[in-house]
Design a protein around this motif. Structure first.
Motif, PDB file in Angstrom:
ATOM      1  N   GLN A  23      64.645 -55.610 -23.788  1.00 32.46           N
ATOM      2  CA  GLN A  23      64.959 -54.621 -22.434  1.00 32.46           C
ATOM      3  C   GLN A  23      62.936 -54.367 -22.435  1.00 32.46           C
ATOM      4  N   TRP A  33      65.338 -51.899 -11.715  1.00 33.58           N
ATOM      5  CA  TRP A  33      66.322 -52.399 -11.221  1.00 33.58           C
ATOM      6  C   TRP A  33      66.319 -53.997 -12.121  1.00 33.58           C
ATOM      7  N   THR A  36      67.918 -53.803 -15.393  1.00 35.44           N
ATOM      8  CA  THR A  36      68.989 -53.761 -15.400  1.00 35.44           C
ATOM      9  C   THR A  36      69.703 -54.864 -15.043  1.00 35.44           C
ATOM     10  N   ARG A  39      70.766 -57.191 -18.046  1.00 33.46           N
ATOM     11  CA  ARG A  39      71.782 -56.880 -18.805  1.00 33.46           C
ATOM     12  C   ARG A  39      73.331 -58.036 -17.852  1.00 33.46           C
ATOM     13  N   ILE A  82      74.858 -47.908 -15.134  1.00 33.70           N
ATOM     14  CA  ILE A  82      73.666 -48.625 -13.877  1.00 33.70           C
ATOM     15  C   ILE A  82      72.830 -47.583 -13.898  1.00 33.70           C
ATOM     16  N   THR A  85      71.311 -47.229 -17.467  1.00 32.77           N
ATOM     17  CA  THR A  85      69.781 -48.315 -18.088  1.00 32.77           C
ATOM     18  C   THR A  85      69.065 -47.865 -17.122  1.00 32.77           C
ATOM     19  N   ALA A  86      68.722 -47.221 -16.082  1.00 31.42           N
ATOM     20  CA  ALA A  86      67.131 -47.044 -15.258  1.00 31.42           C
ATOM     21  C   ALA A  86      66.505 -46.311 -16.534  1.00 31.42           C
ATOM     22  N   SER A 161      69.695 -39.735 -19.351  1.00 32.19           N
ATOM     23  CA  SER A 161      70.491 -40.813 -19.138  1.00 32.19           C
ATOM     24  C   SER A 161      71.437 -41.222 -20.527  1.00 32.19           C
TER      25      SER A 161
END
Length: 296
Positions: A23, A33, A36, A39, A82, A85-86, A161
């Motif tokens: 990533q 995005w 994200t 994934r 989501i 992860t962002a 996060s």
């Protein structure tokens, strides 16, 4: 089978460490995005293949039913993951790789607190000690780089996060507990995995298709790396979801902090970042914390 959650957790931690590494690479040319979505984009067909294979090799006559509460858990868990992860991708850009992962590892402590306060979860004294020790280990690992360039913004993103990941994990377990008609935790986890990935993938594709098609083009241009992110993410989620359907989330996530060991090794040998002395102490405490939660 009593300790199979440990094997699933180790698999999840190992694959997540590689997913985070890929990533980080992808984030240099694809926006938050897009990383994200990376994934998920190949994760959906992998989830379909997995559940088909599971029912082929381990068939069951039980018919699965999805309650409104189940879908509520799926939507909130999917949305939280989501956002988590962002925020993680943003964290990579705030700090170096190892600290980026470390700050988000507040997830285990946050999951323990939320689970006990809101979800009637229960942890033994040894388990609490292991969770807290694991959190302190993460603190040591972060201090290993002397907080170079540290800012309140970095702290907020890291804790945010971790909080979103904690909410995701707790609600994934709650969703799994709704599927009592299925005979095994593995069957329950497979449906939760497919449901979450389907919701996330469809939502992200619609959003990016409407508002950011250039992101999809950028992902296509790095298709190989996108697949690596998807594959590692799917395997990690498979491990996490299955382990969390078997045992309490804080226990799984504390043991899962062994991911930091994998991340630091990847950081040192893949990204050529030097490890500090404090990180060796931190890693030792992670191992002790893992032993405590297994014992608990």
């Amino acid at each position: 089978m009593a300790f199979s959650w440990i094997l699933f957790t180790f698999m999840a931690a190992f694959m997540q460490a590689w997913r985070n590494a890929f990533q980080k690479q992808l984030s240099t040319t694809v926006d938050v995005w897009g990383v994200t979505l990376a994934r998920l984009i190949f994760g959906l067909p992998l989830a379909i293949i997995y559940i088909y294979s599971l029912y082929h090799f381990s068939p069951t006559k039980a018919v699965v039913h999805f309650s409104p509460k189940y879908w509520f858990y799926i939507v909130i868990a999917g949305s939280s993951q989501i956002m988590a992860t962002a925020l993680m991708v943003q964290l990579f850009k705030q700090k170096n790789y190892a600290i980026g992962v470390g700050l988000a590892k507040s997830e285990a402590i946050l999951a323990a607190i939320i689970g006990v306060v809101f979800l009637s979860d229960h942890l033994s004294l040894y388990a609490w000690f292991g969770v807290i020790l694991g959190g302190f280990a993460v603190f040591l690992l972060s201090r290993g780089h002397q907080f170079t360039g540290f800012s309140p913004k970095t702290l907020v993103i890291g804790i945010g996060s971790g909080l979103c990941f904690a909410i995701t994990s707790l609600l994934v377990r709650e969703a799994s507990l709704e599927l009592t008609m299925l005979p095994t935790n593995i069957h329950r986890a497979s449906w939760v995995l497919l449901s979450v990935i389907s919701f996330q993938c469809i939502s992200m594709l619609i959003y990016l298709g409407l508002f950011s098609r250039q992101t999809l083009v950028a992902m296509w241009q790095r298709l190989g790396l996108t697949f690596k992110v998807s594959f590692c993410s799917f395997m990690a989620s498979l491990g996490w979801f299955t382990a969390m359907s078997m045992i309490s989330v804080p226990i799984v996530k504390t043991l899962g902090q062994i991911e930091i060991l994998f991340s630091l090794l990847i950081s040192a040998y893949f990204f050529k970042e030097k490890l500090a002395k404090a990180e060796h102490w931190g890693l030792a405490l992670v191992v002790i914390a893992a032993i405590l939660v297994i014992w608990a």
